[in-house]
Design an enzyme around this catalytic site. Structure first.
Site, short mmCIF file in Angstrom:
data_model
loop_
_atom_site.label_atom_id
_atom_site.label_comp_id
_atom_site.label_asym_id
_atom_site.label_seq_id
_atom_site.Cartn_x
_atom_site.Cartn_y
_atom_site.Cartn_z
N ASP A 12 0.84 -1.19 0.00
CA ASP A 12 0.00 0.00 0.00
C ASP A 12 0.88 1.24 0.00
OD1 ASP A 12 -2.27 1.84 0.84
OD2 ASP A 12 -3.30 -0.09 0.92
N HIS A 18 -3.62 6.14 3.39
CA HIS A 18 -4.37 4.97 2.95
C HIS A 18 -3.82 3.67 3.55
CE1 HIS A 18 -5.82 1.91 0.09
NE2 HIS A 18 -6.81 2.75 -0.17
N SER A 71 -11.22 -0.68 -1.02
CA SER A 71 -9.95 -0.67 -0.27
C SER A 71 -10.16 -0.99 1.19
CB SER A 71 -9.32 0.73 -0.33
OG SER A 71 -8.51 0.88 -1.43
#
Ligand SMILES: *[C@@H]1O[C@H](CO)[C@@H](O)[C@H](O)[C@H]1NC(C)=O
Ligand SMILES: *[C@@H]1O[C@H](CO)[C@@H](O)[C@H](O)[C@H]1NC(C)=O
Ligand SMILES: *[C@@H]1O[C@H](CO)[C@@H](O)[C@H](O)[C@H]1NC(C)=O
Ligand SMILES: *[C@@H]1O[C@H](CO)[C@@H](O)[C@H](O)[C@H]1NC(C)=O
Ligand SMILES: *[C@@H]1O[C@H](CO)[C@@H](O)[C@H](O)[C@H]1NC(C)=O
Ligand SMILES: *[C@@H]1O[C@H](CO)[C@@H](O)[C@H](O)[C@H]1NC(C)=O
Length: 771
Positions: A160, A219, A550
């Site tokens: 990620d 994220h 996600s």
């Protein structure tokens, strides 16, 4: 830009320099200069090149392998002096990533051992919207209190945007020591890398290591927190909702592979490098929330080629469906060995109620919850889009000139060119007092709890139409927005988010994808920086709302860690990745909390079908004890690929990385997959499918078949009960599908179910008929 953004950006800048100083202290050298790679000339591109090792060759050292890879290149450097070779891969694929021109690739095609070259694509992290947390905290993670050892001993490789090391979700309190033999490198020493985050590496165009921090994106921090965040006591925010925060597998280890870079997405050559290293390091799960650029075939799907290698080694690839919904055929991943996860809502809303002058009320959402004593009065309602102009319908910049919105509540449709943050600024600059965000038809019922700087409410399309009608039929329309805080019990729930990418999957032989759904709307998890208009008032443990497939994917990664640790601590056999997929798929739920079929938020009244929600909502507790599992042998995957590629062995070798020759092929429906996808084109009226189940429940257990036939299809089984007398016993059965009546027409989706039911277990295979 409002003040809030300004201070947020300042904070980022400050945080960046703090981190910079840490780098200086630890390594005594400045951050490496990050160059844009692969695009220095319009001709030169990064390619992933697949090559077949000559028979009998044995590449012992890294150097030999690299030299052999270099032998395919015209020379080792570009005119600019930059090296051509970016990555020499060891495990994920047999091949390398290099900067080449299309002519150079064509020349390479004639070389011995060359299989295929794909230009490296860019994938995107699958978040739809960022919600900065304001004055509320809600804890998820009830699932983690199951009898599952909290994922202890399992290593989740998170590919990620990096991780925010200091967040308490990644503290190593209560963590066991690192696994014996674990030797992945950590960019930082303690306390950043600890007994929770046990590996931290980055991959960017083959550059020297870059810090795998996450202060600029967040994220990766959010995703890692959902999958394996440690317990955080008293996770209150400004006094609200005191409780304990935790990820799905709070005792699992995290190994970070930073492969996504701000503004650049996630380069496929970097992704493969991350997967390559994660396989070498020995992670158990690959957590991958990137996608979006859907591949046209497996041979172009470099991620699927790399995860095939991971799967062969028992490493579980967990990917997201992507956020390209609600259109059909928008999946970003669809290989059978990739677990593909769609996103659903939870039953929590951050309520903002719109009351119209005629008394009608609509419950919408917003995270910004000002004091009701201020907003509890009717103001004039204005709908700039009532004149039919798109720009005004979406309250775009400068479109409100000439419309008096001062002191009024302004209704704006979302989904246009502007983000809702910008729309609020535009309305505020024009003097508006509040905003009603209206969903267009396409977005349906999915609402976000975003933190706005004005009183706001995000309402469904259905409610928007009613508000619009009220506006059109009243001479003096008025409205007010009041705030109800965090409420639970929203219905229908879980429901499929409009953005969740949908099947049917193309080019995979009708294997049902997505596999399952998991929560992915307004999910609260760890966040790197303090947020809100009063950041100094918040503690260091910051949380944030994000939405996207996600966020759904790490829920499943965490549950896989729970399954793995349970098997480990109960001294059971290690399951193959397909058996774990089977446990998740056959126990998933197609019904919501009220027992109704899972609703599709993109639609005004229909439930989601099998190629939209797969087997349904993942059920952690049942997946821990599935009773029976379906397995796929490596040979069958090869036969499946031979079927997909019509016995073109060279294409299959890209996956197997050896000189496999196709001697047997099977079609998709014959793969022993836990769900069943059957093609029934008008000519094929009768298909028999074989399945084998393995008993992982009680030694003696009797299962009876329960069938829900798809429309126009009759199902017959070779046997209607399965009687097991020992643990790990396998039983094979046949299932025959016969067209019953007229063919409903090409492209129609048929859906049904086969359940094997015992006193203790229900093992359900969803059935998809591709008419
Ligand atoms: C490398 O090869 C390219 C094309 O073959 C050529 O244009 C370039 O000059 C070569 N560079 C070096 C350093 O030899
Ligand atoms: C651990 O990794 C380092 C390089 O990262 C290597 O030099 C060392 O030999 C490895 N140790 C073991 C036991 O594999
Ligand atoms: C959040 O809570 C604090 C303290 O209770 C309060 O001062 C602040 O105004 C609240 N912010 C919002 C946006 O409601
Ligand atoms: C809201 O405003 C009223 C009146 O000013 C005040 O009495 C009340 O404490 C405020 N509530 C909150 C939650 O701040
Ligand atoms: C709107 O456009 C003006 C220029 O016409 C610009 O100054 C302003 O920043 C824009 N506002 C937003 C919110 O984009
Ligand atoms: C592949 O080859 C096998 C063995 O020769 C044959 O039985 C099968 O029909 C072929 N499959 C396809 C898809 O051509």
């Amino acid at each position: 830009m409002g003040e809030f953004e300004f201070s947020f950006v300042s904070f980022l800048v400050l945080a960046f320099f703090l981190s910079f100083n840490i780098v200086l202290l630890v390594h005594g050298k400045p951050l490496p200069i990050v160059t844009d790679y692969g695009e220095s000339s319009s001709q030169i591109q990064t390619y992933i090149v697949h090559v077949l090792k000559p028979e009998g060759s044995n590449f012992l050292g890294t150097e030999d392998l690299e030299n052999w890879h270099k032998s395919f290149l015209p020379n080792t450097t570009l005119d600019t002096g930059e090296p051509r070779l970016l990555y020499s891969y060891k495990e994920a694929i047999s091949g390398f990533a290099a900067r080449l021109t299309p002519e150079e690739v064509r020349a390479m095609e004639k070389m011995d051992g060359f299989l295929r070259a794909n230009p490296s694509q860019r994938l995107e992290l699958q978040t739809t919207y960022t919600h900065k947390l304001l004055n509320l905290s809600t804890i998820f993670g009830a699932w983690s209190t199951t009898n599952s050892f909290f994922g202890e001993g399992i290593i989740i490789g998170v590919l990620d945007s990096g991780i925010h090391f200091p967040h308490p979700s990644f503290a190593d309190e209560g963590m066991p020591p690192r696994p014996k033999g674990w030797n992945a490198s950590c960019y930082f020493q303690r306390p950043s890398c600890n007994d929770k985050v046990i590996g931290a590496q980055s991959f960017k165009g083959g550059n020297k290591p870059i810090p795998p921090t996450d202060i600029d994106q967040g994220h990766g921090t959010h995703v890692a927190g959902i999958a394996a965040g440690n317990f955080v006591d008293n996770a209150e925010v400004l006094g609200q909702a005191l409780g304990k925060a935790a990820g799905m597998a709070p005792k699992a280890f995290i190994s970070v592979y930073k492969i996504c870079w701000k503004g650049k997405g996630c380069g496929v050559s970097d992704i493969i490098a991350g997967i390559d290293k994660a396989i070498q390091d020995g992670v158990h799960i690959l957590q991958m929330s990137f996608g979006g650029n859907w591949p046209n075939s497996f041979e172009e799907d470099e991620v699927a080629i790399a995860t095939y290698s991971a799967m062969q080694k028992g490493i579980f690839p967990c990917t997201c469906a992507s956020n390209e919904g609600p259109d059909p055929e928008t999946l970003g991943h669809y290989a059978p060995w990739d677990m593909v996860v769609g996103a659903t809502t939870t039953d929590r809303r951050i309520r903002a109620t719109v009351t119209l002058g005629n008394g009608m009320q609509f419950h919408g959402e917003t995270a910004y919850q000002p004091n009701n004593t201020i907003t509890n009065k009717f103001l004039p309602l204005v709908y700039p889009g009532s004149n039919g102009q798109n720009e005004q319908n979406n309250c775009l910049n400068n479109s409100l000139n000439g419309i008096n919105v001062r002191g009024k509540i302004v209704m704006c449709y979302i989904g246009g060119k502007a983000e809702s943050d910008e729309q609020v600024d535009i309305v505020r600059n024009a003097g508006g007092a509040g905003v009603i965000f209206a969903n267009p038809n396409r977005i349906g019922f999915t609402t976000y709890s975003a933190p706005h700087h004005l009183p706001a409410s995000h309402v469904s399309h259905k409610d928007a139409i009613k508000i619009q009608l009220y506006f059109a039929t009243n001479d003096t329309p008025t409205a007010k927005i009041t705030f109800g805080g965090t409420v639970f019990g929203a219905r229908p729930s879980p429901a499929l988010a409009y953005f969740s990418s949908r099947g049917p999957p193309m080019n995979n032989g009708n294997i049902v994808k997505p596999d399952v759904t998991a929560p992915g709307v307004n999910i609260l998890s760890a966040w790197p920086v303090e947020v809100g208009p009063f950041p100094s008032g918040l503690k260091t443990k910051t949380f944030n709302f994000l939405s996207g497939t996600s966020m759904a994917t790490p829920h499943v990664s965490g549950i896989v860690a729970l399954i793995m640790s349970k098997l480990k601590y109960e001294n059971k056999r290690k399951w193959s990745t397909t058996e774990i997929q089977s446990a998740l798929i056959t126990t998933a739920n197609i019904f919501d909390l009220d027992g109704e079929p899972i609703f599709d938020e993109a639609s005004l009244k229909s439930s989601a079908n099998i190629v939209q929600r797969g087997a349904g909502q993942v059920n952690a507790i049942k997946a821990m004890d599935p009773g029976l599992v379906y397995n796929i042998e490596q040979d069958d995957y090869v036969a499946y690929l031979c079927g997909i590629y019509s016995n073109n062995s060279q294409k299959v070798q890209i996956f197997t990385k050896d000189n496999t020759q196709c001697t047997r092929s099977i079609s998709g429906e014959q793969l022993n997959y836990p769900s069943i996808g059957v093609p029934m084109g008008s000519s094929s009226s009768r298909i028999t499918v074989r399945r084998t189940v393995t008993n992982v429940g009680d030694a003696k257990e009797l299962y009876n078949a329960k069938i829900k036939e798809p429309q126009n299809v009759k199902i017959d089984l070779s046997q209607y009960s399965l009687s097991f007398t020992r643990f790990e016993q396998q039983i094979t059965y046949d299932m025959t599908f016969t067209l019953n009546g007229a063919h409903p027409g090409s492209g129609v989706i048929g859906q049904g179910e086969l359940s094997w039911v015992s006193d203790k277990h229900t093992v359900t295979s969803p059935i998809y008929i591709a008419f």
